[in-house]
Design a protein around this motif. Structure first.
Motif, mmCIF file in Angstrom:
data_model
loop_
_atom_site.group_PDB
_atom_site.id
_atom_site.type_symbol
_atom_site.label_atom_id
_atom_site.label_comp_id
_atom_site.label_asym_id
_atom_site.label_seq_id
_atom_site.Cartn_x
_atom_site.Cartn_y
_atom_site.Cartn_z
ATOM 1 N N ASN A 166 0.819 -1.213 0.000
ATOM 2 C CA ASN A 166 0.000 0.000 0.000
ATOM 3 C C ASN A 166 0.850 1.259 0.000
ATOM 4 O O ASN A 166 0.474 2.279 -0.610
ATOM 5 N N ASN A 167 1.990 1.220 0.669
ATOM 6 C CA ASN A 167 2.840 2.417 0.785
ATOM 7 C C ASN A 167 3.707 2.648 -0.450
ATOM 8 O O ASN A 167 4.134 3.775 -0.701
ATOM 9 N N LEU A 205 6.108 6.375 -4.826
ATOM 10 C CA LEU A 205 6.362 6.618 -6.241
ATOM 11 C C LEU A 205 5.607 7.849 -6.728
ATOM 12 O O LEU A 205 6.170 8.707 -7.437
ATOM 13 N N GLN A 206 4.332 7.950 -6.366
ATOM 14 C CA GLN A 206 3.515 9.066 -6.836
ATOM 15 C C GLN A 206 3.960 10.393 -6.234
ATOM 16 O O GLN A 206 3.777 11.446 -6.843
ATOM 17 N N LEU A 207 4.534 10.353 -5.062
ATOM 18 C CA LEU A 207 5.081 11.572 -4.469
ATOM 19 C C LEU A 207 6.168 12.154 -5.363
ATOM 20 O O LEU A 207 6.216 13.374 -5.609
ATOM 21 N N ILE A 208 7.025 11.287 -5.858
ATOM 22 C CA ILE A 208 8.097 11.733 -6.760
ATOM 23 C C ILE A 208 7.518 12.226 -8.077
ATOM 24 O O ILE A 208 7.910 13.277 -8.599
ATOM 25 N N ALA A 211 -0.167 11.346 3.129
ATOM 26 C CA ALA A 211 -0.598 9.965 2.932
ATOM 27 C C ALA A 211 0.550 8.989 3.144
ATOM 28 O O ALA A 211 0.375 7.908 3.730
ATOM 29 N N LEU A 212 1.751 9.349 2.684
ATOM 30 C CA LEU A 212 2.912 8.486 2.874
ATOM 31 C C LEU A 212 3.282 8.388 4.345
ATOM 32 O O LEU A 212 3.578 7.291 4.855
ATOM 33 N N ALA A 213 3.270 9.511 5.050
ATOM 34 C CA ALA A 213 3.589 9.503 6.483
ATOM 35 C C ALA A 213 2.580 8.653 7.250
ATOM 36 O O ALA A 213 2.950 7.877 8.144
ATOM 37 N N GLN A 214 1.299 8.799 6.899
ATOM 38 C CA GLN A 214 0.277 7.969 7.542
ATOM 39 C C GLN A 214 0.505 6.483 7.252
ATOM 40 O O GLN A 214 0.383 5.640 8.148
ATOM 41 N N GLY A 215 0.827 6.177 6.001
ATOM 42 C CA GLY A 215 1.046 4.789 5.626
ATOM 43 C C GLY A 215 2.191 4.147 6.385
ATOM 44 O O GLY A 215 2.104 2.987 6.806
#
Length: 655
Positions: free
Chosen positions: A195-196, A201-204, A328-332
């Protein structure tokens, strides 16, 4: 007239019993050390394939969450069409739903390994089509994406029904006392890791292509956003998932079906019959409520919040898409601790208590969230911290929900029933995701998602979710069976014992006895008679042809249960069926109807059914004393139990 007493009968019977018991014990001690090592080797390889398979599943589930927010932000066509939003959010779920049912049946009929290979091919095909999505209009392009993701979902659904039963059966040969922890780490933990991965990837990609996109920006600018190329983000996101898919496909070729499945396949010849349906409806209905509705409610809540999570987050804190991805990444990463904690306690607390704790936690915290939702929305940092803390403990529901359907059903029907349980859960996800945008607007006094009224509508949805979670808690207490530290091979034997009894009772009722020759036995075992034949004769045939169809079907059932003599029919038809489904509500009803003492005796009889060696030996004695006994014939019933007993239980630590 003086009665004649045969004083040799009792010693002869005892000798026959001892010989039969010795035969069973000798058979169970024939597993060599080399076989154990070989079995453990394939189990380790299966574990690697399972872990990577669920890494891919986690990626495919989550890759669409942030992309849905991007679609709403960057394409006015999506923003203005609730139907298109719902289709994008649920396309994978529709595919998963069909895949769960179809591959559940295939996994029991053709094997777990073959099913997994087909699943990987479908995921690869759908991913390729997603990357290549195009159309004469933006609307047409998105419908191609929707269809492509549905194909991906078809393979993902098969991943559950082929892989989870396989890893549960493998874990039985490792150590049944830690079965829950092992399955949780290989399945749920790896799925959360997956899930993470797309979020990172999308953050980049968003930083490079759409850094300054804000929620509602599509209202002002339409499709052409300044300094943004959304196709770079979503095409690469879909394409990147192909890399692990290809690796998993290579591994799938070397994976193996579990020993429990292979042994069961020898017995049943990979077919179903009316006895399976009868036992499921009569003895498994209560646990079906526990395995189906728990999955339905948690998927309703999880998928609707997950698929629209980025949209909600952007709405609440008003951040850019780039910042939303960071959050979202930090939460994941924080949520990664959830399955670890749940995996550590699920064997100690048990499946039912772990799930009840999870439902109570979610319901209580949902009430708090609903009560202070508007205040949290005014403090973005507090909102993010609180929701992250709450969601960590959702895995105390998820892990038992994944485990229970894979444990409570026998190997003969495990994948099929797991598929139906999970499929009904996906119905909850489909319903929740489909109605969410409509609920959002319906709960708003202005019938809009924008502004203050949109936040009020989101708060009202939280009240609704809290009610669902309290209902889930009640149902978990009443209907979730407890299978911690319960050997799955014992359940297989109990299921086989029920089949033997019911087949013999039907044969006795219609006046049918087994065929005498081995050739006739094999022909009946592979018979193509079905309930449709009986129904056809009932509706269109004569009474004689109808009764004849029932007798043929009964003979087929006897052959499939390895009942080979008239003596066995007489013996098993006299035995009572004691079965404990380990459901709390059933136990309460039984104690109320029978009283405490009789209920406890019923429980003891249920534990012994199919496990007692004296019962097996008595059946063997019936073969040797039956008038239809032929010298040199193998006791088919004992053969059935011997196949089930072929496992490295003692050496590998399984109880």
């Amino acid at each position: 007239m003086v009665d004649i007493v045969d004083i040799a009968a009792e010693p002869y019977y005892q000798a026959s019993m001892e010989n039969s018991l010795n035969m069973l014990q000798q058979r169970r001690q024939t597993i060599s050390v080399d076989t154990v090592k070989r079995n453990l080797s394939y189990i380790r390889f299966n574990a690697v394939g399972t872990a990577l398979g669920f890494l891919v599943n986690g990626y495919m589930y989550q890759v669409g969450s942030l992309l849905l927010s991007l679609y709403v932000d960057a394409y006015y066509t999506v923003y203005s069409d609730s139907t298109l939003q719902s289709a994008l959010g649920t396309s994978v779920l529709y595919g998963v739903f069909i895949g769960l049912i179809a591959f559940g049946l295939l996994a029991d009929l053709i094997g777990r390994k073959k099913g997994l290979i087909i699943c990987s091919c479908l995921v690869i095909l759908g991913s390729v089509l997603s990357v290549a999505a195009n159309g004469t209009s933006v609307y047409g392009m998105f419908w191609m994406i929707i269809i492509s993701r549905a194909i991906v979902g078809l393979g993902m659904g098969g991943e559950y029904t082929c892989n989870v039963p396989n890893v549960v059966e493998d874990s039985e040969d490792v150590n049944s006392r830690t079965r829950g922890r092992r399955v949780s780490l290989l399945v749920m933990f790896m799925e959360v890791v997956g899930n993470n991965t797309p979020t990172l990837l999308q953050l980049i990609l968003i930083a490079a292509a759409c850094r300054h996109v804000y929620f509602d920006s599509s209202q002002k600018t339409g499709v052409s956003l300044p300094n943004c190329n959304p196709q770079i983000v979503w095409r690469i996101s879909y394409g990147f998932g192909l890399i692990p898919c290809l690796i998993v496909l290579v591994l799938r070729v070397r994976m193996s079906d579990s020993q429990m499945y292979l042994h069961d396949a020898k017995i049943r010849k990979r077919v179903y019959d009316a006895l399976d349906a009868y036992i499921i409806l009569r003895h498994f209905s209560s646990r079906m409520i526990g395995s189906v509705f728990m999955w339905f409610f948690i998927d309703w809540i999880n998928y609707s919040q997950g698929n629209f999570g980025s949209v909600i987050l952007s709405k609440v804190i008003g951040s850019s898409l780039f910042k939303t991805a960071w959050i979202a990444l930090a939460q994941g990463l924080c949520l990664q601790f959830g399955p670890l904690l749940a995996a550590l306690v699920v064997d100690r607390l048990g499946r039912r208590r772990t799930q009840v704790f999870g439902w109570l936690w979610l319901a209580s915290t949902q009430l708090i969230t609903a009560g202070v939702y508007l205040q949290l929305a005014a403090k973005p940092v507090a909102y993010v911290v609180w929701t992250t803390f709450v969601f960590i403990f959702q895995y105390f529901v998820f892990i038992p929900v994944y485990l229970v359907p894979a444990e409570v059903y026998p190997t003969r029907i495990r994948a099929t029933m797991y598929g139906w349980s999970s499929a009904m859960g996906k119905v909850g996800g489909i319903v929740g995701t489909t109605v969410f945008p409509y609920m959002w607007r319906a709960f708003s006094s202005t019938h809009s998602e924008a502004g203050y009224e949109g936040l009020v509508a989101l708060r009202n949805i939280q009240w609704f979710y809290a009610a669902l979670e309290f209902l889930g808690c009640i149902l978990a207490i009443l209907f979730v069976p407890e299978y911690s530290n319960v050997g799955l091979r014992g359940e297989d034997k109990r299921y086989m014992a029920m089949r033997l009894r019911y087949a013999a009772k039907l044969a006795k009722k219609v006046g049918v006895y087994p065929s005498l020759s081995e050739e006739e036995q094999e022909q009946h075992r592979l018979g193509k008679y079905s309930l449709l034949n009986i129904l056809h004769e009932k509706c269109f045939g004569t009474e004689s042809s109808y009764q004849n169809a029932i007798r043929k079907y009964s003979q087929m059932l006897l052959a499939r249960c390895f009942i080979t003599t008239a003596g066995q029919v007489d013996y098993y038809s006299q035995l009572q069926v004691y079965y404990d489904d380990r459901v709390f509500l059933t136990q309460l009803i039984r104690r109320w109807r029978l009283g405490k003492a009789r209920a406890e005796e019923y429980q003891r009889q249920a534990e012994r059914m199919g496990q007692d060696e004296e019962e097996e030996a008595a059946a063997a004695n019936y073969v040797s004393t039956s008038p239809s006994f032929e010298s040199g014939r193998t006791n088919g019933m004992l053969q059935c139990y011997q196949i089930l007993d072929e496992s490295p239980k003692e050496e590998s630590g399984s109880k």
